[in-house]
Design an enzyme around this catalytic site. Structure first.
Site, PDB file in Angstrom:
ATOM      1  N   GLU A   1     -55.153   0.966  32.348  1.00 50.20           N
ATOM      2  CA  GLU A   1     -55.970   0.511  33.462  1.00 50.20           C
ATOM      3  C   GLU A   1     -56.481  -0.881  33.101  1.00 50.20           C
ATOM      4  O   GLU A   1     -56.542  -1.233  31.928  1.00 50.20           O
ATOM      5  CB  GLU A   1     -57.160   1.462  33.675  1.00 50.20           C
ATOM      6  CG  GLU A   1     -58.404   1.175  32.809  1.00 50.20           C
ATOM      7  CD  GLU A   1     -58.209   1.378  31.303  1.00 50.20           C
ATOM      8  OE1 GLU A   1     -57.257   2.071  30.906  1.00 50.20           O
ATOM      9  OE2 GLU A   1     -59.006   0.819  30.528  1.00 50.20           O
TER      10      GLU A   1
ATOM     11  N   SER B   1     -66.875 -12.021  21.962  1.00 50.31           N
ATOM     12  CA  SER B   1     -65.774 -11.084  22.193  1.00 50.31           C
ATOM     13  C   SER B   1     -64.519 -11.734  22.766  1.00 50.31           C
ATOM     14  O   SER B   1     -63.411 -11.243  22.567  1.00 50.31           O
ATOM     15  CB  SER B   1     -66.238  -9.956  23.113  1.00 50.31           C
ATOM     16  OG  SER B   1     -66.795 -10.477  24.304  1.00 50.31           O
TER      17      SER B   1
ATOM     18  N   LYS C   1     -59.584  -7.236  22.608  1.00 54.06           N
ATOM     19  CA  LYS C   1     -58.835  -6.104  23.150  1.00 54.06           C
ATOM     20  C   LYS C   1     -57.512  -5.852  22.420  1.00 54.06           C
ATOM     21  O   LYS C   1     -57.057  -4.725  22.313  1.00 54.06           O
ATOM     22  CB  LYS C   1     -58.573  -6.317  24.636  1.00 54.06           C
ATOM     23  CG  LYS C   1     -59.862  -6.348  25.457  1.00 54.06           C
ATOM     24  CD  LYS C   1     -59.858  -5.344  26.577  1.00 54.06           C
ATOM     25  CE  LYS C   1     -61.226  -5.117  27.166  1.00 54.06           C
ATOM     26  NZ  LYS C   1     -61.871  -6.330  27.714  1.00 54.06           N
TER      27      LYS C   1
HETATM   28  C1  LIG Z   1     -63.197  -6.289  28.255  1.00 59.04           C
HETATM   29  C2  LIG Z   1     -64.128  -7.246  27.641  1.00 59.04           C
HETATM   30  C3  LIG Z   1     -65.452  -6.899  27.292  1.00 59.04           C
HETATM   31  C4  LIG Z   1     -66.053  -5.565  27.620  1.00 59.04           C
HETATM   32  O1  LIG Z   1     -65.457  -4.449  27.045  1.00 59.04           O
HETATM   33  P1  LIG Z   1     -66.057  -3.691  25.808  1.00 59.04           P
HETATM   34  O2  LIG Z   1     -65.187  -2.505  25.677  1.00 59.04           O
HETATM   35  O3  LIG Z   1     -67.482  -3.329  26.115  1.00 59.04           O
HETATM   36  O4  LIG Z   1     -65.971  -4.585  24.626  1.00 59.04           O
HETATM   37  C5  LIG Z   1     -66.230  -7.832  26.652  1.00 59.04           C
HETATM   38  N1  LIG Z   1     -65.769  -9.068  26.377  1.00 59.04           N
HETATM   39  C6  LIG Z   1     -64.517  -9.448  26.693  1.00 59.04           C
HETATM   40  C7  LIG Z   1     -64.082 -10.826  26.365  1.00 59.04           C
HETATM   41  C8  LIG Z   1     -63.652  -8.560  27.341  1.00 59.04           C
HETATM   42  O5  LIG Z   1     -62.417  -8.950  27.664  1.00 59.04           O
END
Ligand SMILES: *Cc1c(COP(=O)(O)O)cnc(C)c1O
Length: 400
Positions: A111, A377, A89
């Site tokens: 948000e 992610s 993020k």
């Molecule tokens: C917020 C988040 C997501 C989901 O958001 P995307 O916009 O689909 O990437 C996925 N993995 C993590 C670790 C997150 O914090």
């Protein structure tokens, strides 16, 4: 370029900018200015310097040998979990705050659901000395208390939202409402590839550094710059967009995305929007949303707070519809098991969101030399309690 946004802000039939009249001028101004700003050398220089020295990029592309052995492929993990603040993020919030500054904005709103985007926004606001206000559903404020404290510690004001189900979707609505009241001085930092045009494109571009790095990292490691498969989890779609950005038009690369099945996409407890959703308008864009026959938005259910959204970004709606991406619905128990498996086999505790991507491996058939790049992610520190509470779902890994 057929999967990119068109000049009207659409991806096929999805996207656009459906905003209240009071925001027309602000959104139009952003549409007209964003590319001109983010494509200047000055912007790119500042953005990439911060990604390197502050975020810690490039994130490693790690060859996971034990998991490769198990799944009969060459598995590489793109380690977004190692970024500052623990997820992808921050790539986006760094970019958007630089844009906000260049546009002369003085107040930032955002948000947040699980609190990861709120923390990433509060972080860059502290970095730039800007005022930050975050909207968060009251239910999430309760269940994600540590992230609320982190945001406050970083100097942000957190507004609990008590409308609707008091979760992410309601927080988005409230942020848009606030934006309507302060259109001239406020910049809304959107957390995923959603919202009115140009946000889906802006966020995808900010996250595209992920696939930009994958290209040269693969070239360095295997002597060719593309994989056979890309795998990522998908909520609003930003880490997935970043992972596939430079490969969208490269048909040699198969793309598999894991959305949150919850208790199963055919049940009422699911967040598998691409499986279950129908076309509607939510938070400023036309996309697939979970709704009843009257167009009332239905609540999303998943074990993973970061995937808990009843819609999915327009770029992904279009790519899935065109058959460019394969979408798998991964249920809560499969995700928990996937998270434990990565933990035990590679020593990496992934975010429960990312664990959905890991669990996709089991549903696929690979050839021994298939090169697979899977984006982790985020890291799982925030999810330890969830993993422990549900360890009976983890099979043999849960016996401790
Ligand atoms: C917020 C988040 C997501 C989901 O958001 P995307 O916009 O689909 O990437 C996925 N993995 C993590 C670790 C997150 O914090």
């Amino acid at each position: 370029m057929k999967y990119q946004v068109d000049k009207n802000g659409f991806y096929g039939e999805f996207g656009g900018a459906y905003v209240p009249e009071i925001l027309y001028a602000t959104v139009k101004n952003l549409q007209e200015q964003y590319l001109g700003i983010i494509e200047t050398e000055e912007f790119k220089q500042e953005y990439h310097q911060l990604l390197k020295d502050y975020v810690g990029r490039p994130s490693p592309l790690y060859f996971a040998s034990r998991m490769s052995e198990k799944y009969g492929c060459q598995l590489y993990l793109k380690r977004e979990d190692l970024n500052h603040t623990g997820a992808h993020k921050i790539n986006n919030t760094i970019g958007q705050i630089l844009l906000a500054k260049k546009m002369g904005k003085t107040r930032i709103i955002a948000e947040t659901g699980a609190g990861q985007h709120g923390v990433a926004t509060a972080t860059v606001c502290a970095l730039m000395g800007m005022k930050c206000e975050v909207f968060m559903g009251a239910t999430d404020v309760e269940r994600q208390h540590t992230n609320v404290e982190r945001m406050k510690m970083l100097g942000a004001e957190v507004h609990p939202v008590r409308t609707g189900n008091m979760t992410l979707s309601d927080a988005c609505s409230e942020a848009i409402r606030d934006w309507c009241c302060h259109p001239s001085d406020t910049f809304y930092i959107v957390g995923s590839t959603m919202g009115p045009h140009p946000y889906p494109d802006l966020v995808a571009r900010m996250q595209s550094v992920i696939s930009e790095e994958i290209k040269w990292q693969l070239e360095e490691k295997i002597g060719r710059d593309y994989p056979d498969y890309l795998i990522a989890c998908i909520g609003g779609g930003s880490n997935a967009a970043g992972t596939i950005y430079h490969y969208m038009d490269d048909e040699r690369v198969k793309i598999v995305l894991a959305e949150a099945g919850g208790h199963g996409w055919q049940t009422d407890h699911t967040a598998a929007t691409i499986h279950k959703g129908t076309t509607g308008i939510l938070h400023g864009a036309k996309m697939l949303v979970m709704q009843n026959e009257d167009g009332q938005i239905e609540e999303a259910f998943t074990i993973s707070a970061g995937l808990d959204y009843p819609g999915v970004g327009p770029m992904h709606c279009n790519m899935a519809k065109q058959g460019r991406t394969q979408i798998l619905a991964i249920n809560d128990d499969e995700a928990i098991r996937g998270g434990y498996e990565l933990t035990r086999m590679e020593g990496i505790i992934p975010a429960i969101e990312s664990a959905h991507a890991i669990a996709a491996l089991e549903k696929m058939k690979f050839k021994k030399d298939d090169v697979v790049v899977l984006t982790v992610s985020g890291r799982g520190d925030k999810d330890v309690e969830t993993y422990l509470k549900n360890k009976e779902m983890a099979g043999e890994y849960g016996n401790f």
